[in-house]
Design a protein around this motif. Structure first.
Motif, PDB file in Angstrom:
ATOM      1  N   THR A 253       0.832  -1.205   0.000  1.00  0.00           N
ATOM      2  CA  THR A 253       0.000   0.000   0.000  1.00  0.00           C
ATOM      3  C   THR A 253       0.868   1.256   0.000  1.00  0.00           C
ATOM      4  OG1 THR A 253      -1.747  -1.185   1.169  1.00  0.00           O
ATOM      5  CG2 THR A 253      -1.846   1.220   1.223  1.00  0.00           C
ATOM      6  N   LEU A 254       1.892   1.306   0.829  1.00  0.00           N
ATOM      7  CA  LEU A 254       2.782   2.468   0.856  1.00  0.00           C
ATOM      8  C   LEU A 254       3.501   2.647  -0.476  1.00  0.00           C
ATOM      9  CD1 LEU A 254       4.386   2.289   4.416  1.00  0.00           C
ATOM     10  CD2 LEU A 254       2.840   4.049   3.527  1.00  0.00           C
TER      11      LEU A 254
ATOM     12  N   THR B 228       1.609   6.411  -7.231  1.00  0.00           N
ATOM     13  CA  THR B 228       0.449   7.086  -7.819  1.00  0.00           C
ATOM     14  C   THR B 228       0.090   8.382  -7.115  1.00  0.00           C
ATOM     15  OG1 THR B 228      -1.113   5.883  -6.422  1.00  0.00           O
ATOM     16  CG2 THR B 228      -0.530   4.892  -8.549  1.00  0.00           C
ATOM     17  N   GLY B 229       0.515   8.581  -5.935  1.00  0.00           N
ATOM     18  CA  GLY B 229       0.151   9.761  -5.154  1.00  0.00           C
ATOM     19  C   GLY B 229      -1.205   9.550  -4.521  1.00  0.00           C
ATOM     20  N   PRO B 230      -1.437  10.154  -3.379  1.00  0.00           N
ATOM     21  CA  PRO B 230      -2.731   9.959  -2.712  1.00  0.00           C
ATOM     22  C   PRO B 230      -3.844  10.671  -3.481  1.00  0.00           C
ATOM     23  CG  PRO B 230      -1.409  11.530  -1.503  1.00  0.00           C
ATOM     24  CD  PRO B 230      -0.540  10.991  -2.615  1.00  0.00           C
ATOM     25  N   GLU B 231      -5.037  10.137  -3.461  1.00  0.00           N
ATOM     26  CA  GLU B 231      -6.178  10.797  -4.107  1.00  0.00           C
ATOM     27  C   GLU B 231      -6.536  12.021  -3.279  1.00  0.00           C
ATOM     28  OE1 GLU B 231      -8.211   6.706  -5.661  1.00  0.00           O
ATOM     29  OE2 GLU B 231      -9.435   8.190  -4.703  1.00  0.00           O
ATOM     30  N   ARG B 232      -6.863  13.077  -4.015  1.00  0.00           N
ATOM     31  CA  ARG B 232      -7.182  14.327  -3.311  1.00  0.00           C
ATOM     32  C   ARG B 232      -8.670  14.422  -3.079  1.00  0.00           C
ATOM     33  NH1 ARG B 232      -2.741  16.979  -6.646  1.00  0.00           N
ATOM     34  NH2 ARG B 232      -1.061  16.763  -5.158  1.00  0.00           N
TER      35      ARG B 232
ATOM     36  N   PHE C 123       2.438   1.687  -3.430  1.00  0.00           N
ATOM     37  CA  PHE C 123       1.438   2.142  -4.402  1.00  0.00           C
ATOM     38  C   PHE C 123       1.145   3.631  -4.232  1.00  0.00           C
ATOM     39  CE2 PHE C 123      -3.027   2.730  -5.693  1.00  0.00           C
ATOM     40  CZ  PHE C 123      -2.921   2.356  -7.023  1.00  0.00           C
ATOM     41  N   TRP C 124       0.993   4.102  -2.997  1.00  0.00           N
ATOM     42  CA  TRP C 124       0.743   5.514  -2.739  1.00  0.00           C
ATOM     43  C   TRP C 124       1.914   6.374  -3.203  1.00  0.00           C
ATOM     44  CZ3 TRP C 124      -1.564   5.710   2.879  1.00  0.00           C
ATOM     45  CH2 TRP C 124      -2.890   5.294   2.837  1.00  0.00           C
ATOM     46  N   ASN C 125       3.124   5.897  -2.998  1.00  0.00           N
ATOM     47  CA  ASN C 125       4.288   6.673  -3.433  1.00  0.00           C
ATOM     48  C   ASN C 125       4.371   6.776  -4.948  1.00  0.00           C
ATOM     49  OD1 ASN C 125       5.215   7.350  -0.899  1.00  0.00           O
ATOM     50  ND2 ASN C 125       6.489   5.523  -0.719  1.00  0.00           N
TER      51      ASN C 125
END
Length: 160
Positions: A140-141, A147-151, A143-145
Motif C-alpha cells: 500500500t505504501l 500514484t500519489g494519494p487521491e485528493r 502504491f501511494w508513493n
C-alpha cells in the motif's frame, strides 16, 4: 517402639542434559542423559517417560544404565542415557526422568519441541497473519508513493 532404618535413605538429586533440549526434526535421534546423584543406599531404578499433548505419561524404553559410582561421602551416583527417536512424538511434549529409590521417587522434566511437523500450530498461524498484514502495508505504501494519494474535494457538494 520406634523403628529406624540404618543407614538413613537419602533420595537422589536429578539433572538432565542437555538442558534445554535442542529443537528436533521428525526422525532425528537425540541423546539425552539423566544423572542421579547424592543417594544412599543402593539400589536405584532410573526410567524415562514422555508426556504428550494430553499430559498422560508413556513409558520410554531402550535406555542404557551406567554402573553406580560411590562418592567420598558414601553417597552414590548413576546415570541413564536415552537415544530418543523423535519420529513418533508428534509436535513434542515433556521428557521426564524418573528415579525410584527407598528414600522417595524423584522426577525431572525438560521440554521437547519437534519442528517441521505436518500441521501448523496457532503460533505459526498468527505469524502468517502478521506477515500478511505487514506485506499489505508495504505494498500500500509503495502504491501511494507511485500514484500519489487521491485528493479529496476542498468543499463537499451541497444538494439544494
Amino acid at each position: 517402639m520406634a523403628s529406624f532404618l540404618w543407614p538413613p535413605a537419602e533420595p537422589p538429586s536429578l539433572s538432565i542434559s542437555p538442558s534445554p533440549l535442542p529443537l528436533a526434526a521428525p526422525g532425528q535421534v537425540l541423546s539425552v542423559r539423566c544423572e542421579a546423584s547424592g543417594f544412599t543406599p543402593l539400589p536405584l531404578e532410573l526410567s524415562w517417560e514422555f508426556l504428550g499433548a494430553d499430559g498422560a505419561p508413556a513409558a520410554l524404553g531402550g535406555a542404557s544404565l551406567s554402573g553406580h559410582r560411590e562418592a567420598w561421602d558414601g553417597t552414590y551416583s548413576q546415570s541413564s542415557l536415552l537415544q530418543l527417536d523423535t519420529s513418533a512424538l508428534g509436535r513434542g511434549g515433556g521428557l521426564v526422568c524418573v528415579a525410584r529409590h527407598r528414600g522417595g521417587t524423584r522426577r525431572s522434566k525438560v521440554a521437547l519441541e519437534v519442528i517441521g511437523f505436518s500441521a501448523p500450530s496457532i503460533q505459526d498461524s498468527m505469524a502468517m497473519v502478521g506477515m500478511a498484514l505487514l506485506l499489505y502495508g508495504i505494498i500500500t505504501l509503495a502504491f501511494w508513493n507511485i500514484t500519489g494519494p487521491e485528493r479529496a474535494p476542498a468543499t463537499p457538494p451541497t444538494d439544494l
